[in-house]
Design a protein around this motif. Structure first.
Motif, PDB file in Angstrom:
ATOM      1  N   UNK A 169     -24.127  12.370   2.001  1.00  0.00           N
ATOM      2  CA  UNK A 169     -25.316  13.206   2.010  1.00  0.00           C
ATOM      3  C   UNK A 169     -25.021  14.460   2.825  1.00  0.00           C
ATOM      4  N   UNK A 170     -25.356  15.607   2.276  1.00  0.00           N
ATOM      5  CA  UNK A 170     -25.162  16.883   2.965  1.00  0.00           C
ATOM      6  C   UNK A 170     -26.511  17.592   3.027  1.00  0.00           C
ATOM      7  N   UNK A 171     -27.020  17.726   4.220  1.00  0.00           N
ATOM      8  CA  UNK A 171     -28.373  18.260   4.389  1.00  0.00           C
ATOM      9  C   UNK A 171     -28.371  19.490   5.279  1.00  0.00           C
ATOM     10  N   UNK A 172     -29.278  20.384   5.000  1.00  0.00           N
ATOM     11  CA  UNK A 172     -29.578  21.496   5.899  1.00  0.00           C
ATOM     12  C   UNK A 172     -30.981  21.279   6.432  1.00  0.00           C
ATOM     13  N   UNK A 173     -31.149  21.414   7.726  1.00  0.00           N
ATOM     14  CA  UNK A 173     -32.424  21.165   8.370  1.00  0.00           C
ATOM     15  C   UNK A 173     -32.904  22.400   9.118  1.00  0.00           C
ATOM     16  N   UNK A 174     -34.205  22.514   9.231  1.00  0.00           N
ATOM     17  CA  UNK A 174     -34.824  23.590  10.002  1.00  0.00           C
ATOM     18  C   UNK A 174     -35.887  22.981  10.904  1.00  0.00           C
ATOM     19  N   UNK A 175     -35.969  23.485  12.114  1.00  0.00           N
ATOM     20  CA  UNK A 175     -36.943  22.967  13.077  1.00  0.00           C
ATOM     21  C   UNK A 175     -38.292  23.622  12.844  1.00  0.00           C
ATOM     22  N   UNK A 176     -39.320  22.802  12.640  1.00  0.00           N
ATOM     23  CA  UNK A 176     -40.661  23.325  12.366  1.00  0.00           C
ATOM     24  C   UNK A 176     -41.320  23.800  13.656  1.00  0.00           C
TER      25      UNK A 176
END
Length: 213
Positions: A188-195
């Motif tokens: 799994x390759x994910x990009x995340x952003x902090x809300x």
């Protein structure tokens, strides 16, 4: 298997390259070298997600006894990286719970996914609902690697072994096992952003069948 447990691949931005260069730098694992397994047979997984001070109140996600999700090595001595691990773990658990509940509009999924990832997740969950299938068995999520590229963006890779999982039709009780093949071990390759609420939301995701050797 009519519905591979893996997600339909979604586009991942070029920021994934940041993680590839960071792997092996010492920032993607517990510096103690100890491996710790977290699973849904105990309270540790859900407690870890809800116990963060000063942030959003995270949903309490429960999986039934017939489906187990083990998370091996999902600990890090750096609190910033651990926060990504915690929310990344709960994002995956939320999607499994939504499939089992038959609920594509799950609030927990919307809590941990946004943008392209939320659209893809809902389509994936809906595909199980349309054929009245649920999940049984177990998956193992392991080898997480995290790189926080700025104060509010991160890239996250991990492996999921689905070979002990199956779908079970709610009407007929027919069980369809996941093929015992290398393609059933996914990266799994994910990009995340902090809300704004401090939640590390998955904003894009792709899966690579056979990507973890």
């Amino acid at each position: 298997m009519k519905h591979p447990v893996r997600l339909v691949a979604a586009s991942l931005t070029a920021s994934a390259a940041l993680l590839l260069t960071a792997c092996g730098s010492g920032g993607d694992g517990d510096s103690s070298g100890k491996t710790k397994a977290v699973n849904d047979s105990g309270a540790e997984a859900s407690a870890g997600a809800s116990a963060k001070p000063g942030g959003a109140e995270r949903p309490d996600i429960k999986l039934p006894a017939e489906f187990r999700a083990d998370f091996a090595g999902w600990t890090n001595s750096d609190p910033k990286l651990q926060a990504v691990l915690d929310d990344g773990r709960e994002e995956l658990r939320a999607k499994y719970a939504a499939i089992i509940e038959g609920n594509p509009e799950s609030d927990a999924v919307a809590f941990y996914d946004s943008g392209t990832s939320l659209v893809t997740a809902r389509k994936w969950i809906k595909s199980f609902v349309e054929t009245d299938d649920s999940l049984i068995g177990e998956i193992k999520a392991y080898d997480p690697k995290v790189n926080v590229s700025s104060k509010d963006t991160a890239v996250f890779f991990y492996c999921v072994d689905e070979r002990k999982s199956s779908t079970k039709n709610r009407r007929t009780d027919k069980v369809t096992a996941t093929p015992d093949s290398p393609d059933s071990v996914l990266q799994y390759r994910a990009r995340l952003a902090k809300s704004e609420q401090g939640v590390w939301q998955t904003v894009s995701l792709e899966t690579i069948p056979g990507g973890c050797k």
